[in-house]
Scaffold this active site. Structure first.
Site, PDB file in Angstrom:
ATOM      1  N   ASP A 415       0.857  -1.178   0.000  1.00 56.06           N
ATOM      2  CA  ASP A 415       0.000   0.000   0.000  1.00 56.06           C
ATOM      3  C   ASP A 415       0.899   1.234   0.000  1.00 56.06           C
ATOM      4  O   ASP A 415       2.099   1.137   0.277  1.00 56.06           O
ATOM      5  CB  ASP A 415      -0.892  -0.050   1.250  1.00 56.06           C
ATOM      6  CG  ASP A 415      -1.839   1.139   1.334  1.00 56.06           C
ATOM      7  OD1 ASP A 415      -2.343   1.568   0.285  1.00 56.06           O
ATOM      8  OD2 ASP A 415      -2.048   1.648   2.443  1.00 56.06           O
ATOM      9  N   LYS A 416       0.348   2.386  -0.313  1.00 56.35           N
ATOM     10  CA  LYS A 416       1.147   3.619  -0.316  1.00 56.35           C
ATOM     11  C   LYS A 416       0.926   4.429   0.953  1.00 56.35           C
ATOM     12  O   LYS A 416       1.828   4.608   1.762  1.00 56.35           O
ATOM     13  CB  LYS A 416       0.825   4.481  -1.546  1.00 56.35           C
ATOM     14  CG  LYS A 416       1.663   5.762  -1.623  1.00 56.35           C
ATOM     15  CD  LYS A 416       1.168   6.688  -2.696  1.00 56.35           C
ATOM     16  CE  LYS A 416      -0.088   7.424  -2.303  1.00 56.35           C
ATOM     17  NZ  LYS A 416       0.133   8.459  -1.262  1.00 56.35           N
ATOM     18  N   THR A 417      -0.298   4.904   1.136  1.00 60.60           N
ATOM     19  CA  THR A 417      -0.583   5.834   2.217  1.00 60.60           C
ATOM     20  C   THR A 417      -0.460   5.143   3.566  1.00 60.60           C
ATOM     21  O   THR A 417      -1.142   4.164   3.828  1.00 60.60           O
ATOM     22  CB  THR A 417      -2.002   6.410   2.069  1.00 60.60           C
ATOM     23  OG1 THR A 417      -2.160   6.892   0.742  1.00 60.60           O
ATOM     24  CG2 THR A 417      -2.232   7.541   3.046  1.00 60.60           C
ATOM     25  N   PHE A 555     -11.571  19.568  -9.178  1.00 58.54           N
ATOM     26  CA  PHE A 555     -10.482  18.755  -9.729  1.00 58.54           C
ATOM     27  C   PHE A 555     -11.013  17.397 -10.195  1.00 58.54           C
ATOM     28  O   PHE A 555     -11.892  16.821  -9.570  1.00 58.54           O
ATOM     29  CB  PHE A 555      -9.412  18.532  -8.657  1.00 58.54           C
ATOM     30  CG  PHE A 555      -8.270  17.660  -9.111  1.00 58.54           C
ATOM     31  CD1 PHE A 555      -7.174  18.216  -9.751  1.00 58.54           C
ATOM     32  CD2 PHE A 555      -8.306  16.282  -8.924  1.00 58.54           C
ATOM     33  CE1 PHE A 555      -6.120  17.409 -10.171  1.00 58.54           C
ATOM     34  CE2 PHE A 555      -7.271  15.475  -9.352  1.00 58.54           C
ATOM     35  CZ  PHE A 555      -6.168  16.048  -9.970  1.00 58.54           C
ATOM     36  N   THR A 689      -2.602   1.191  -4.624  1.00 57.12           N
ATOM     37  CA  THR A 689      -3.148   2.264  -3.797  1.00 57.12           C
ATOM     38  C   THR A 689      -4.486   2.745  -4.327  1.00 57.12           C
ATOM     39  O   THR A 689      -4.763   2.639  -5.525  1.00 57.12           O
ATOM     40  CB  THR A 689      -2.155   3.447  -3.719  1.00 57.12           C
ATOM     41  OG1 THR A 689      -2.722   4.500  -2.956  1.00 57.12           O
ATOM     42  CG2 THR A 689      -1.818   3.967  -5.111  1.00 57.12           C
ATOM     43  N   GLY A 690      -5.307   3.257  -3.439  1.00 54.28           N
ATOM     44  CA  GLY A 690      -6.565   3.879  -3.849  1.00 54.28           C
ATOM     45  C   GLY A 690      -6.384   5.340  -4.182  1.00 54.28           C
ATOM     46  O   GLY A 690      -7.347   6.016  -4.554  1.00 54.28           O
ATOM     47  N   ASP A 691      -5.152   5.835  -4.088  1.00 50.29           N
ATOM     48  CA  ASP A 691      -4.883   7.254  -4.293  1.00 50.29           C
ATOM     49  C   ASP A 691      -4.830   7.608  -5.772  1.00 50.29           C
ATOM     50  O   ASP A 691      -4.815   6.745  -6.649  1.00 50.29           O
ATOM     51  CB  ASP A 691      -3.549   7.615  -3.631  1.00 50.29           C
ATOM     52  CG  ASP A 691      -3.583   8.992  -3.001  1.00 50.29           C
ATOM     53  OD1 ASP A 691      -4.428   9.791  -3.429  1.00 50.29           O
ATOM     54  OD2 ASP A 691      -2.774   9.263  -2.102  1.00 50.29           O
TER      55      ASP A 691
END
Length: 1202
Positions: A415-417, A555, A689-691
């Site tokens: 994962d990232k965050t 955005f 990631t979900g980002d």
């Protein structure tokens, strides 16, 4: 009746099997109120309650289900059969020898698994029993979460989690919005804005909410977190008002309400139908590659066992075919035996031989493996280097069954965050017209210490430059969706806008926006609030400026920019726009493009997140035209998104470039060093990631997943809109295969300068298309194979905008590919649970996003940096130890049982045991078990520090290399050889020979005892020769086990035991040791057995040494002080005396002019003539600023700075 039949048909279609195939939508009645007369028929559907179930067993099915799972193991099932055979027929050995160890293993395993499931039941009960506030009859009442049903109106307060999936009806805010964090779902800890529909947002009290008369038609539950479609029908008069619902109206279970006092929502998905539950994977039993190898070897040995039994049974009847060789006269067959059919007798003899030889597959190996895994797991928990002082947490082992799998990982999915990053954005600098501003460094025109090497400007520019500078600062203070919260603390952290004056702080759906607004505050422009449509700014002169917010052009990931239209207090109209450089520069008509572009590129190289800022003045006529465009687009229900995007495109044109910003998402400590080490170890790292794509890509650059030289391949929605998915996939495939056709795949993980490093970026929507192509695409069959081929040829892959279940699908796809690689998933949030459960090894990080990942993982660590030691050191050791344990157990049992097989040729195939019953029982339990158990807990074939500094050693054990068939066959052949030497050596040395002074010859028990004595000493010395890491415990156990064998044999044969009916071993051992030739024979046979293995090892080490053996030789040469920078290539041949002067033992750092011997330790920058170490690009977590590329130090420390 017609109405009744239609109702009946509807009910049948909804409640029969396959309901979701029949009914694509569900109707929810808010507050369980029937629709008014004249509306559609009221048909109350049945939905599950809100109970969450993560446990595996129930009280009723635990014993049968657990027994079924345990006896699926080949070994357990085999020993059960042997135990039953020993009970049924007369066998040479007692049933206790097989039954007792088997039931011990079964009971211990059942207790362990039952306890783990009891903990899951306990956690489920805590969740299901928590109280939820529900509106009933105009009042708020409480009920248990599990009793919540679809249609209930729920009341949720600030900082509470949503108990199920809700449609927002109203909130405490006048505009009907609320702010939510979805960190436990998609990993994003930023605040997201959700909206109530216009007609219900005015209902603020429970009495008013209770008056809502409406129904919701929506889709059946599906796991995609970002998709939702539905309609709400509100009955306010004669005609119902219908409004569309989308994902911005849906509050998901697990998300938390923030910065909003309260909300009212109606439950539409409950329990296991919530999106969070649909994204959970069921917890299945994981088995390691070593266990699979053990089962395969077991099958081979089972075949050997059966063949031995068949051969002996056949030869017995061949032997007894001669009447003179039938049963001897003194052991005449009973009449009942003579009456039995020959096949029955043969089958009984076959089973007896099976029991006699069954020790070749000892149950004690499985007991030892279980103990080794359980006790070995404590070394991870006791490791002080994996203790985090900040959290006060140590590593946790939730399952010890996969310890050795840590040494076999080929793919790491992270994962990232919160895993790679700390999720703390920090404003670094901004550039206005080519001039750089760094907060807290420029103060009253003075450059503060620490600013050396950074371009600075005088803070007193000319009037025109000053005006543009302030316009830039105002643009960043206005162009955002940041909210201001007036609270003392949040999550225990104080946030102040005015230090010492106010306790307000900023929140936003994007942490970047918060960092930019806070950066502007440090540069003198403070955003105060949005009140009554007026945005308020405090400028450098402490004057409050007000701007009327007219429009927000939000955005989106396709445009990659956002804009606001504001009116100043003087009446001037401005459009301020900020976004990615690729989306801003093409729309700019003037401004200092070259200077700003150069600065953006420089910051991007450092892994900083960059945004460009531009503006445009609007005339009243232009603004009217803008309003008309936006209003017309938003009123359209068909293709609304497309029309709005076209309107935004027309508005955001003819911009004037102001400048750019740089923000850093601070990485976790040593995250880049960890990823670099994993790459060197031969692992491929994927970030799931979900980002957003831009955010995730910047993190990948910062963490060295992507490098400056990495050629990025994009497989995203934006690209597939321009080309078909088929064309994009084949184009990417041609790109990578064109290069890899002539290059080796594992060319130093992309660190060599001749190697083209590919990195792939894919988003969730495109992944869904690849995994489940549309029906009309005739070429869809091989999309997944092409995608896999592209991924295999990329050194790193980034998957962004991933739903939790998609993360699990990615892991499953790689697991099931033709190579069947070992996968590891690591994450810190509930959104990572699915991939943690799917991967071969799941690791949870003790982060800020709850403990769901930790609870569902196999292992839990405090920080991402601890993954390096867990894999490269602990994983390496565990695999080395257990592979030796497995091979050694099979080896020593071949040595044990093969003489018994040979002995049958000399005893008329009468099933006569060669060894005494005590020896048969205690060989695997007492005489030879403790030394191998201790070896498998303590062996360190290479120093721990060397394993950390040389990640490439991990490649030596990859792909289960120590449990391959050639090595297994070698150990088996070695065991057969030793058995032949022991048996025939004893046989020929003592053939027709007297040993005692009175001429008495040794009998069969003395012969068996002699063979057994040689056997015990040989297998113990073999283990001693394989041991590299000696401690006093090793010496005590190895030599102590031999002493125990001798003492036991003396006592067993030297005392008349009253509980024995007969004592065939009386005085046998003492009589054997009283003979000089017996001592000589024992020494000769032990030497002859061990000699070939020793000779083979010496020659192999001299002629074809492995990297590990070179390291071992070098470490011995340097007396355990092998230097950090000793290149592997220099370790063979070993340096001669005088070649290297080690002096005091210190090691200088490599200089830029040095030519390194090993390219995987260094990299060569493009267009540079020299080698240099990696430059620290970012910053430490303590906030210290590192040097820029132009001022980088040429030295290299032991760790890569982050």
């Amino acid at each position: 009746m017609g109405m009744d039949f239609s109702t009946l048909r509807t009910l049948i279609s909804r409640y029969c099997a396959g309901e979701e195939n029949c009914v694509d939508t569900r109707t929810v009645y808010i507050g369980h109120k029937e629709p008014p007369p004249g509306a559609e028929a009221f048909i109350q559907q049945r939905f599950p309650d809100n109970r969450i179930v993560s446990s595996k067993y129930t009280f009723w099915n635990f014993i049968p289900k657990n027994m079924f799972e345990q006896f699926r193991r080949v070994a357990n099932f085999y020993f059960l059969i042997i135990f039953l055979v020993q009970l049924i027929i007369d066998t040479p050995t007692s049933p206790v020898t097989s039954g007792l160890p088997l039931f011990f293993v079964i009971i211990v395993t059942a207790i362990k698994q039952g306890y783990e499931d009891w903990l899951r039941h306990k956690a489920d009960k805590a969740v299901n029993q928590c109280l939820v506030q529900v509106v009933q009859h105009g009042k708020v009442s409480r009920k248990h979460s599990r009793k919540l049903t679809v249609g209930d109106v729920v009341y949720v307060k600030e900082d509470e989690s949503f108990p199920c999936d809700l449609i927002l009806l109203s909130s405490s805010r006048d505009d009907g919005t609320c702010y939510v964090t979805t960190a436990s779902l998609d990993g994003e800890s930023s605040h997201k804005t959700y909206h109530a529909v216009q007609e219900t947002k005015a209902y603020k009290t429970e009495e008013e909410v209770n008056c809502i008369h409406a129904t919701i038609d929506c889709e059946q539950p599906q796991p995609d977190l970002y998709k939702f479609r539905g309609n709400i029908n509100i009955y306010m008069g004669n005609e119902p008002v219908s409004r569309s619902l989308a994902s911005q109206n849906l509050l998901l279970r697990g998300a938390t309400l923030k910065n909003t006092e309260y909300i009212y929502g109606v439950a539409i998905y409950t329990g296991m139908e919530t999106k969070m539950a649909l994204n959970y994977q069921s917890k299945s039993q994981k088995r390691s590659a070593v266990e699979k190898s053990m089962n395969a070897y077991l099958v081979v040995y089972l075949c050997i066992l059966i063949s031995k039994a068949v051969i002996n049974t056949a030869l017995k009847y061949v032997w007894q075919a001669d009447p003179n060789r039938d049963e001897p006269w003194y052991n005449g067959k009973t009449e009942s035996e003579r009456q039995r059919h020959v096949l029955i007798r043969a089958f009984t003899d076959f089973l007896a031989f099976m029991v006699l030889f069954n020790y070749i597959i000892p149950v004690s190996m499985y007991v030892t493996v279980e103990m080794q895994k359980f006790l070995g797991s404590y070394f991870i928990m006791w490791d002080d280097e994996m203790f985090d002082e900040e959290l006060g947490e140590r590593a946790v082992v939730n399952t010890s069954d996969l310890n050795e799998e840590l040494g076999q990982v080929e793919y790491v999915f992270t994962d990232k965050t919160g895993t790679l990053t700390e999720n703390n954005m920090e404003f670094i600098e901004c550039c206005v017209d080519g001039n750089v501003y760094v907060p807290d460094i420029i103060c009253n025109g003075q450059v503060m210490p620490g600013a050396a090497g950074i371009d600075m400007i005088d803070t007193s520019p000319g009037p025109e430059a000053r005006e543009r500078e302030e316009l830039f600062f105002r643009a960043l203070c206005l162009c955002h969706t940041v909210q201001v919260k007036e609270e003392e603390t949040v999550d225990g952290i104080k946030h102040g806008i005015h230090q010492g004056k106010s306790s307000s702080f900023y929140i936003s759906s994007s942490p970047d926006e918060v960092a930019l607004v806070e950066g502007m505050k440090r540069l003198g422009f403070t955003y105060l609030r949005l009140k009554d449509g007026q945005m308020e700014i405090l400028n450098r002169e402490d004057e409050i400026e007000r701007f009327e917010l007219l429009e927000v052009l939000t955005f989106d990931s396709v445009r990659r920019r956002m804009s606001v239209i504001v009116r100043s207090s003087t009446g001037e109209l401005y459009l301020f726009c900020k976004g990615a450089d690729s989306s801003i520069f093409p729309r700019v008509v003037s401004g200092k493009m070259e200077q700003i572009k150069a600065r953006v590129e420089r910051n991007a190289v450092e892994g900083l997140r960059t945004l460009c800022v531009a503006y445009r003045r609007l005339s009243p006529e232009q603004y009217e035209q803008v309003c008309h465009l936006l209003t017309r687009a938003k009123l359209e229900f068909q293709d609304q998104d497309k029309l709005v995007a076209e309107a935004y495109d027309l508005i955001e044109r003819d911009l004037i470039l102001l400048g750019a910003t740089a923000v850093e998402d601070r990485l976790q400590e040593k995250a880049a060093d960890t990823i670099e080490s994993l790459h060197k170890a031969g692992m491929k790292v994927w970030v799931l990631t979900g980002d957003k794509m831009e955010t995730a890509a910047a993190t990948c650059y910062a963490s060295k997943l992507f490098r400056r030289s990495t050629q990025i391949l994009e497989l995203t929605t934006k690209r597939t809109e321009e080309q078909s998915l088929h064309d994009v996939l084949f184009e990417l495939s041609r790109t990578v295969l064109r290069h890899y056709g002539s290059m080796p795949r594992d060319a130093s993980s992309g660190l060599s300068s001749e190697y083209i490093d590919y990195g792939l970026i894919i988003d969730g929507a495109t992944l869904s298309a690849v995994m489940r192509p549309s029906q009309e695409d005739s070429n869809s069959g091989n999309y997944k194979e092409i995608f896999l081929e592209i991924c295999r040829n990329c050194s790193a892959v980034l998957c962004c905008r991933m739903a939790p279940l998609q993360k699990a699908q990615i892991v499953k796809m790689i697991k099931s590919s033709k190579e069947h690689p070992i996968t590891l998933a690591i994450g810190d949030g509930a959104n990572d649970v699915s991939m943690i459960l799917e991967a071969h090894v799941g690791i949870g990080i003790m982060g800020k996003e709850g403990r769901q990942a930790v609870r569902n993982s196999d292992y839990a660590i405090p920080k991402f940096k601890h993954l390096k030691k867990m894999l490269l050191v602990h994983g390496h050791y565990y695999y080395i130890r257990i592979s030796e344990l497995v091979q050694y157990f099979f080896y020593k049992n071949v040595c044990f049982i093969f003489p018994q097989f040979l002995y049958q040729f000399f005893c008329g195939f009468s099933q006569q045991p060669l060894y005494d019953t005590a020896y048969l029982t205690l060989y695997n339990i007492s005489f030879t078990s403790l030394p191998i158990l201790l070896y498998s807990l303590m062996e360190q074939h290479i120093n721990m520090d060397i394993l950390k500094k040389e990640p490439t050693l991990y490649r030596d054990i990859a792909k289960n290399s120590l449990l391959t068939w050639p090595i297994f066959i070698y150990w088996t052949v070695l065991g057969v050889y030793d058995a032949i030497v022991m048996f025939f050596g004893a046989y020929f040395l003592f053939d027709n020979t007297t040993f005692t002074s009175n001429g008495q010859m040794f009998g069969n028990w003395t012969f068996g005892t002699l063979v057994f004595t040689v056997l015990v000493f040989t297998v113990t010395f073999k283990l001693a020769l394989d041991t590299h890491y000696w401690t006093w415990i090793n010496h005590f156990v190895i030599w102590g086990s031999l002493v125990f064998f001798v003492v036991f044999s003396l006592l067993w044969g030297g005392i008349i035991w009253p509980f024995l009916n007969y004592q065939r071993m009386y005085y046998v051992f003492m009589q054997m040791l009283s003979s000089g030739p017996a001592w000589l024979s024992i020494i000769l046979l032990i030497t002859a057995s061990l000699l070939p293995d020793v000779v083979k090892k010496v020659f192999w080490r001299a002629l074809w040494p492995t990297t590990t053996e070179r390291i071992q030789s070098a470490d011995k040469l340097y007396k355990g002080q092998l230097s950090e920078f000793t290149p592997l290539a220099a370790l063979h041949p070993p340096p001669r005396a005088g070649d290297h002067q080690r002096g005091s033992g210190t090691q200088r750092n490599p200089q830029r002019s040095d030519t390194p011997n090993k390219k995987v330790m260094f990299t060569r920058w493009q267009r540079a003539p020299d080698y240099r170490t990696f430059t620290p690009l970012l910053r430490f977590t303590d906030g210290s600023r590192l040097s820029r590329p132009g001022n980088a130090s040429s030295g290299a420390g032991p760790e890569t700075s982050v």
